[in-house]
Scaffold this motif. Structure first.
Motif, PDB file in Angstrom:
ATOM      1  N   HIS A 194       0.583   0.976  -5.968  1.00  0.00           N
ATOM      2  CA  HIS A 194      -0.605   1.354  -6.720  1.00  0.00           C
ATOM      3  C   HIS A 194      -0.281   1.656  -8.182  1.00  0.00           C
ATOM      4  O   HIS A 194      -1.087   1.374  -9.073  1.00  0.00           O
TER       5      HIS A 194
ATOM      6  N   TYR B  50       0.849  -1.196   0.000  1.00  0.00           N
ATOM      7  CA  TYR B  50       0.000   0.000   0.000  1.00  0.00           C
ATOM      8  C   TYR B  50       0.885   1.247   0.000  1.00  0.00           C
ATOM      9  O   TYR B  50       0.982   1.991   0.966  1.00  0.00           O
ATOM     10  N   THR B  51       1.545   1.412  -1.154  1.00  0.00           N
ATOM     11  CA  THR B  51       2.448   2.524  -1.405  1.00  0.00           C
ATOM     12  C   THR B  51       2.140   3.077  -2.782  1.00  0.00           C
ATOM     13  O   THR B  51       1.389   2.472  -3.562  1.00  0.00           O
TER      14      THR B  51
ATOM     15  N   LEU C 241      -0.369   4.631   3.044  1.00  0.00           N
ATOM     16  CA  LEU C 241      -0.283   5.363   1.787  1.00  0.00           C
ATOM     17  C   LEU C 241      -0.011   6.848   2.042  1.00  0.00           C
ATOM     18  O   LEU C 241       0.810   7.470   1.348  1.00  0.00           O
TER      19      LEU C 241
END
Length: 290
Positions: free
Chosen positions: A78, A73-74, A203
């Motif tokens: 993405h 979740y970076t 994020l």
């Protein structure tokens, strides 16, 4: 024409996306921003669907897509997901709509495959740090000193009240009244679980690494000169009017329109944005002058 709601497996991730328009029409790809989902394009997509195929995915951890535990979740994670999504659908030519976090994902896609980019539509997605607005100040404190206490403060912003503030922002009252509470209420509802909230905090924390991409993204624009429409809401504490004008340094031929809105321009000025987008897409269909 109304949107269709579809699901597809993208590298093992159950992915929800919205689609509207003829399957053989030119593609407009719509990666969403923070803290929303493909829901943010629910008005724009049917307004273009008579002539263009519009496609908007929900990224992992957002909207109706899955939240795999082993996903990164970076911004890198993405951006890679968007590349896989495009390949899974077999898209080889598209206009990319660049907004908020989606501007980072979309620009990285464009840089990886510049020959596939028919054009860019840029709406409140910034890559010029010298034009950052005052609302970046607390984020930059964390970026420069990423402590556990700073991450805790980021997590506190992942709340219903924090989402409302993101959507209403610095809008003057008459404009703010046009932003439906459905936007932050539904975005918060689909966030749903502690796991999703933690991934969203990750994020937010990772956003500091986007600065390392700015110079490369500017170089991409200078080198490739993709046809570009810039349509912008300057009532934006993160990305004021100067953040839009800065694109003209690298894209002097871009069309720039500053409307009397803010970061979520499609919520308040859709009727003004649609004809600008349609005119721009029409020009792309016609090709360069002979």
């Amino acid at each position: 024409m109304t949107s269709a709601y579809r699901r597809i497996d993208v590298g093992g991730i159950d992915t929800f996306y919205r689609e509207a328009g003829p399957p053989d029409a030119p593609v407009v790809l719509l990666p969403h921003g923070y803290p929303c989902s493909s829901f943010q394009f629910r008005g724009l997509m049917p307004a273009l669907a008579d002539r263009w195929r519009t496609i908007a995915p929900d990224f992992p951890g957002f909207g109706y897509s899955a939240t795999p535990a082993d996903f990164a979740y970076t911004f890198d994670g993405h951006a890679e997901f968007l590349r896989r999504f495009v390949d899974t659908l077999g898209l080889d030519r598209y206009v990319i709509y660049l907004h908020d976090y989606g501007s980072q994902h979309g620009l990285r896609l464009a840089m990886a495959r510049p020959e596939r980019v028919a054009g860019l539509i840029i709406q409140n997605g910034d890559i010029y740090e010298d034009q950052h607005g005052p609302r970046y100040a607390p984020l930059k404190e964390f970026w420069d000193n990423p402590t556990a206490d700073g991450r805790r403060r980021l997590a506190e912003a992942v709340s219903l009240a924090g989402f409302r503030d993101e959507f209403v922002g610095e809008l003057p009252p008459p404009v703010a009244e046009r932003v439906s509470p459905d936007l932050w209420t539904l975005s918060w509802a689909v966030l749903g679980t502690p796991e999703r909230r933690e991934h969203l905090t990750s994020l937010l924390a990772d956003q500091r690494h986007t600065r390392q991409w700015f110079a490369r993204q500017q170089d991409y624009l200078r080198t490739h000169q993709p046809p570009t429409l810039i349509v912008w809401g300057p009532h934006d504490g993160y990305m004021p009017a100067g953040a839009a004008r800065a694109y003209l340094r690298d894209l002097p031929q871009a069309r720039l329109h500053l409307l009397d809105g803010g970061h979520w321009l499609l919520e308040t000025h859709l009727d003004e944005v649609v004809p600008l987008v349609r005119d721009f897409l029409d020009l792309l269909d016609q090709g360069p002058p002979s």
